[in-house]
Design a protein around this motif. Sequence first.
Motif, short mmCIF file in Angstrom:
data_model
loop_
_atom_site.label_atom_id
_atom_site.label_comp_id
_atom_site.label_asym_id
_atom_site.label_seq_id
_atom_site.Cartn_x
_atom_site.Cartn_y
_atom_site.Cartn_z
N LYS A 190 -45.73 38.58 72.61
CA LYS A 190 -45.23 37.20 72.71
C LYS A 190 -44.51 36.96 74.03
O LYS A 190 -44.42 35.85 74.51
CB LYS A 190 -44.31 36.86 71.53
CG LYS A 190 -43.01 37.63 71.48
CD LYS A 190 -42.21 37.20 70.24
CE LYS A 190 -40.77 37.64 70.24
NZ LYS A 190 -40.56 39.09 70.34
N ASP A 191 -43.98 38.02 74.62
CA ASP A 191 -43.34 37.86 75.92
C ASP A 191 -43.53 39.12 76.77
O ASP A 191 -44.07 40.11 76.28
CB ASP A 191 -41.85 37.52 75.75
CG ASP A 191 -41.14 38.52 74.86
OD1 ASP A 191 -41.71 39.58 74.57
OD2 ASP A 191 -40.00 38.24 74.45
N SER A 212 -46.74 31.94 77.34
CA SER A 212 -47.15 30.72 76.65
C SER A 212 -48.61 30.36 76.95
O SER A 212 -49.24 29.68 76.17
CB SER A 212 -46.22 29.56 77.04
OG SER A 212 -46.12 29.52 78.44
N VAL A 234 -41.81 34.15 78.51
CA VAL A 234 -42.63 33.96 77.31
C VAL A 234 -44.07 33.77 77.76
O VAL A 234 -44.33 33.06 78.73
CB VAL A 234 -42.14 32.74 76.52
CG1 VAL A 234 -43.02 32.49 75.32
CG2 VAL A 234 -40.69 32.94 76.09
#
Lengths: 368, 279
Positions: free
Chosen positions: A317-318, A338, A336
């Motif tokens: 996720k990061d 994204s 992050v």
Amino acid sequence: MVSAEEPFLRIEGVSKSFGTFQAVKDVTLTVGKGEIFSLLGGSGCGKTTLLRMLAGFEEPTAGRIFLDGRDLAGVPPWDRPIHMMFQSYAIFPHMTVEANVAYGLKHEHGMDKAARAERVAAMLDLVQLTDFAKRKSHQISGGQRQRVALARALARQPKLLLLDEPLAALDKKLREHTQFELMSIQQRTGVTFIVVTHDQEEAMTLSDRIAVMDRGEVKQVGSPTDIYEYPVSRFVAGFIGSVNAFEATVLGHDGPHLRLEVPALGGAVLARDPLGVVVGQKIGLAVRPEKIRISKDRPEGVNVVAGQVKDLAYFGKDSLYRIAMPGGALVQAHAVNSSRGDEGVGVADWDDAVWLSFDPSAAIVLVD
Amino acid sequence: MNRRPVFLITVLCFGFAFFYIPILSMIVYSFNASRLATVWGGFSTRWYVSLLSNDQVINALVLSLKIAFVSASVATILGTMAGITLARFTKFRGRMVFSGLVTAPLVMPEVITGISSLIFFIILADWIGWPGQRGFTTITLAHITFSMVFVTIIVQSRMLQMDRTIEEAAMDLGSRPWQVMKDITLPVISPAIVSGWLLAFTISLDDVVITSFTTGPGSTTLPLLIWSKVKLGVTPDINALATLMVVTVGIGVVAAGIILNRAERRRLIEERMAHERDG
């Protein structure tokens, strides 16, 4: 929750020495009724000694402790309305779960047999151990033992419950679950909890307020947010979470901000003015990794520095980046993940030249 | 693992033979019909019958059991107190002296303990007129003094292994120190106390040296009786008596072993089951 005139628990200038070793140094704290308060620190920081003084197993060398207005000096452990959940859980091995929970109630002389049985049943129900009432300690699992210890300590309805590393003996999966269970039981019973822990995540999720301790002293008291976002010293900033710490010199005031010379970042940066610092003063500057932005193109604004990706750790996720500054210092930055573009998942790759930037409000000035 | 450790097995067999052949031969000869202990004269149980009708033997057995019971019980009470003190109070004036005095009988030659007990009883009788006659009382007192140390050591080591936080937990829940002792400490160390009692009982039951110094006319314990009979030559009824003792002790040890083993196995299984519930 804390009444203006008299706090529920007041620890006033308490010290404890063992021979020449000073385990606790002049600690002053107040805890409100119904609070979950954590004493957080590494091993040997004095948190357990402080807890044992609250329980009555140790007498303070100096200072006083008041609970609900009553001075606890000289009150033996068996006369204190304070119960403790031990780190080892300390289940009585020769008794059943039920007898363990009922043990403290035999000192409740006003209670008849039926009331006692009812209280024990209610406690077992609270910790969901009704089906295990007749078992002995070796017949139940670690998680169940922890719940027996909790039920036993709560059975006499103490004013204060002390929890010594309540989750340390459990494995990781069980720990998270138990954490929320502890919080929900605290809310249902309304008992004030004092938790001793070395695990900062545990302290952050459990507590209303935390006292960070180091070498017998309380370094900072505050809510988890206070402690994390507004640490008052280099020690607290470094102990809670990870942080980029730099040495800096105050150049001057710039409106609401402070202008600092930071050699490691190769120039001047702006930081939130903590007031009370003077030009030329040597201070510490701390920036949390997640508050540093990474970009390929030079962003607008202040506090922008160039660097090169030295190392990166992908967590899904990061990602955590280590960026080398021209001066040689390494800066950690969290980003992050994204997007999921064609050029790879993260913002940057190994050896990429990148720009780092952070808001002046994210830069913490540490005088201590 | 096909290579057999022949040498080791041989040594083991010799060791066992050395221990058990004398006992086996004694058991075999206890069924000897002949009056001569070392000449086989056919199978018979007559020595067992004559043993049971021998009042002297029965009286000696009863006296031995009485002394062993009383001295083991008193030694257990005193030894437990001493063991708890030594384990719990690590600093007090004269702890070294106390610890030394308690454990001295362990290394003291029995003859010395016996003689000094005898002299002590004689002086005491001179000064205060008690104990007037040596016998049950003096033997029991002497047995207490030297068997107490075994209880002390067993209890002390159990106390040192014990998790002290369970005592603190009981105190924290409202119990005063004496209630903690009664509710928690004593029940938890009770197996050690029981084994201390058993050891003191056994030691008292087979003691010859100290007993022979502290006994008086008419107070003959079983080991003393056997000892005096053997001096006149080993007779088959002594073999029968010894066989009965070996069989009794053997049954006791085997039974205790089986019971403990079963309890331990059940405990392990239950622990494993409890642990799996977490996973």
